[in-house]
Design a protein around this motif. Structure first.
Motif: not given
Length: 313
Positions: A206-209, A85-90, A80-82
């Motif tokens: 972008d990545f988050k870890h 915005p809002g992809i998590e609700n699609a 989702f970070s790539q």
């Protein structure tokens, strides 16, 4: 656009594979009787434009937002970070990818993820699975993606599947694989009219870890000296993004498509993680990574492994 239209797109800062998969997946869905349209989540780079021009294909329309009622197929990406915005609700109906899985959805999803060098290799298999004919245009753009993602089969991510698929697609497209391939890669190396910010955004992810916010940017080049003549400008652009986006570690890779090495510029408040990961010491923010060409299989895993070693962050 109809409410039941399926929006098909890859990741932000799209590369050739991301665009290829969006185009070919939308086409596949249409051939199967479903309404679908390909989109892009950023500007087309020169390599991709060369491929689109060669095979007389239009670039997908730019998509800047989605809402919770949107039907989506994610290709060449599952993070989702790539995405938008809002992809998590699609309504994510399908995911086709060849990267690490980092996906959480509210609904069940048809997910195909394979450890191949290119997501377009998976797309080829889906066409065969659904018994849908591949036109020369679709073959050409899929072939372009495989050449790009595997650096003409030099990348460690490349598999035998990628090579076999590329050869088959070249026959369908009616082109010489290697002659076209090197022209395609060369087309993507021209950054002469780019600003520093445009250079680092050509292919940036972008990545988050473990609370680390990481960005890995990569460009291909046939002459690293030409890239590093603009080192100061590139560093200024990196610092700008670090400040604006609170990035902890920014890795910029210029990858030599002829020698299969990468030279890195590394900035941020956690450069120690990079130095540990690659057992190197940065000199003026720079180091040479011999034999390193893959962000997915070499750069990102090494950084994640270092983070997992309980290093203080």
């Amino acid at each position: 656009m109809a409410d039941n239209m399926i929006r098909v797109f890859g990741h932000t800062n799209p590369d050739t594979d991301s665009i290829s998969c969006a185009i070919t997946m939308a086409n596949l869905q249409n051939q199967l009787g479903r309404e679908a349209q390909s989109f892009r989540l950023g500007e087309i780079n020169k390599e991709t434009q060369y491929a689109l021009n060669t095979f007389d294909l239009k670039e997908p329309e730019l998509l800047s937002n989605i809402d919770s009622n949107t039907n989506v197929i994610m290709v060449d990406n599952n993070e989702f970070s790539q995405s938008l915005p809002g992809i998590e609700n699609a309504h994510i109906q399908m995911v086709v990818d060849h990267h690490r899985l980092n996906l959480q959805t509210a609904e069940p999803v048809y997910c195909i993820a394979e450890p191949v060098g290119c997501a377009s290799t998976i797309m080829y298999k889906l066409y065969k699975q659904d018994d849908v004919s591949i036109t020369p245009k679709m073959a050409g753009i899929m072939l372009s993606a495989i050449i790009s993602d595997t650096l003409m089969f030099k990348s460690p991510t490349c598999t035998e599947q990628d090579k076999i698929t590329a050869e088959r697609l070249a026959k369908i497209a009616g082109i010489n694989l290697y002659d076209y391939g090197y022209k395609l890669l060369e087309a993507g190396t021209d950054i002469s009219n780019f600003t520093g910010l445009e250079i680092i955004n050509v292919d940036s992810k972008d990545f988050k870890h473990n609370n680390l916010k990481l960005t890995i940017s990569q460009i291909n080049s046939s002459n690293l000296e030409d890239v590093f003549k603009r080192k100061t400008e590139i560093e200024q652009a990196i610092e700008q993004r670090i400040q604006e986006e609170n990035i902890d570690l920014f890795v910029f890779l210029a990858t030599d498509i002829l020698e299969a090495n990468s030279k890195a510029i590394v900035l941020g408040n956690r450069i120690d993680i990079f130095e540990r990961a690659f057992n190197t010491k940065l000199i003026s923010n720079t180091t040479l990574l011999k034999g390193m060409v893959s962000r997915k299989k070499q750069i990102l895993p090494a950084i994640i492994e270092t983070l997992e070693q309980k290093i203080r962050i």
